[in-house]
Design an enzyme around this catalytic site. Structure first.
Site, PDB file in Angstrom:
ATOM      1  CG  LEU A   1      -7.120   2.462  -2.983  1.00 38.87           C
ATOM      2  CD1 LEU A   1      -8.345   2.894  -3.788  1.00 38.87           C
ATOM      3  CD2 LEU A   1      -6.704   1.055  -3.370  1.00 38.87           C
ATOM      4  CG  ASP A   2      -0.059   2.547  -4.604  1.00 42.90           C
ATOM      5  OD1 ASP A   2       0.180   2.674  -3.388  1.00 42.90           O
ATOM      6  OD2 ASP A   2       0.295   1.561  -5.276  1.00 42.90           O
ATOM      7  CE1 TYR A   3       2.185   7.894  -7.684  1.00 41.94           C
ATOM      8  CE2 TYR A   3       0.976   9.364  -9.125  1.00 41.94           C
ATOM      9  CZ  TYR A   3       2.066   8.555  -8.893  1.00 41.94           C
ATOM     10  OH  TYR A   3       3.019   8.393  -9.856  1.00 41.94           O
TER      11      TYR A   3
ATOM     12  CG  HIS B   1       3.799   0.012  -4.799  1.00 42.84           C
ATOM     13  ND1 HIS B   1       4.951   0.652  -5.198  1.00 42.84           N
ATOM     14  CD2 HIS B   1       2.945   1.005  -4.440  1.00 42.84           C
ATOM     15  CE1 HIS B   1       4.800   1.966  -5.087  1.00 42.84           C
ATOM     16  NE2 HIS B   1       3.583   2.193  -4.625  1.00 42.84           N
TER      17      HIS B   1
END
Length: 249
Positions: free
Chosen positions: A109-111, A200
């Site tokens: 998962l993105d930050y 993304h």
């Protein structure tokens, strides 16, 4: 349950490196349930199968399967100079436990994205979840920057159901998304279910529709929903029923 290749198991036990696994199997006596194994892709379970290396039986190694409520501003990599690692949220006694393979995240998962993520020691399990062939669905709760009118909601829903073209971004090539499902909760909030997990992707999908994502939280993978009792940064083991839901599907 989710069997692993024998070469990965040997690496977990620090018996050989992955690069040297093929030659190690040829030159050493490796038995699984009394069967001589020379193929590095042979599948077995280091917990339930008897694995013997040069007349020494390996102690059982139980794989672990965790769900975590990942907080924002935490990265899923193993190194970072500035941000907190997801592994920093796990107790050291778990990370250093004997007879366990290396704990890793199932996908990323993105930050700045929070919510449901799995961590495991079983590479076969993580590959199964992440593989495009299995098409495990992921559901996200999305908060958008711009309000969406009733007519726009219908347009968004129809376009995402058909699949939408996303231009290339950084190292991720351009592609057309698979069928996605959109359920509106308000003029700025919705639940989006997708079958892929590209770079993304959710943000790119709404950008292609002329909007932008303000907040993103993954709430479901397959049939497993994020445990609402887990606070950000907390985790628990997946139940046997939850694991079996992937096998049955």
């Amino acid at each position: 349950m989710f069997k692993e290749c024998i070469d990965n198991i040997l690496v977990h036990y620090k018996i050989c490196s992955l690069r040297n696994a093929a030659s190690f199997l040829r030159t050493h006596q490796i038995f699984v349930n009394d069967e001589r194994i020379t193929c590095r892709n042979f599948l077995c379970d280091s917990f339930s199968d008897k694995i013997c290396v040069d007349n020494k039986i390996l102690p059982p190694a139980k794989n672990i399967y965790l769900m975590m409520n990942k907080p924002c501003d935490v990265v899923c990599t193993t190194t970072s100079d500035k941000k907190t690692l997801i592994y920093d949220l796990l107790p050291q006694e778990l990370l250093n436990a004997k007879n366990l393979g290396k704990i890793h995240t199932v996908g990323r998962l993105d930050y700045d994205t929070e919510g449901l993520i799995f961590l495991t020691t079983n590479g076969k399990f993580s590959n199964f979840i992440a593989s495009p062939q299995t098409q495990i669905q992921k559901t996200y709760f999305v908060t958008l920057q711009n309000q969406v009118s009733s007519s726009q909601k219908q347009k968004y829903t129809e376009l995402l159901k058909e699949g939408i073209f996303l231009p290339a971004e950084n190292k991720s090539p351009a592609f057309t998304t698979k069928k996605a499902t959109l359920i509106w909760k308000s003029d700025t909030e919705c639940e989006l279910t997708i079958q892929e997990g590209k770079f993304h992707q959710v943000k790119r999908m709404f950008a292609a529709l002329g909007n932008s994502v303000e907040k993103l939280k993954r709430i479901k993978i397959g049939n497993i929903e994020l445990d609402k009792s887990l606070l950000p940064g907390e985790f628990r083991a997946l139940t046997l029923q939850e694991l079996n839901s992937f096998i049955q599907n």
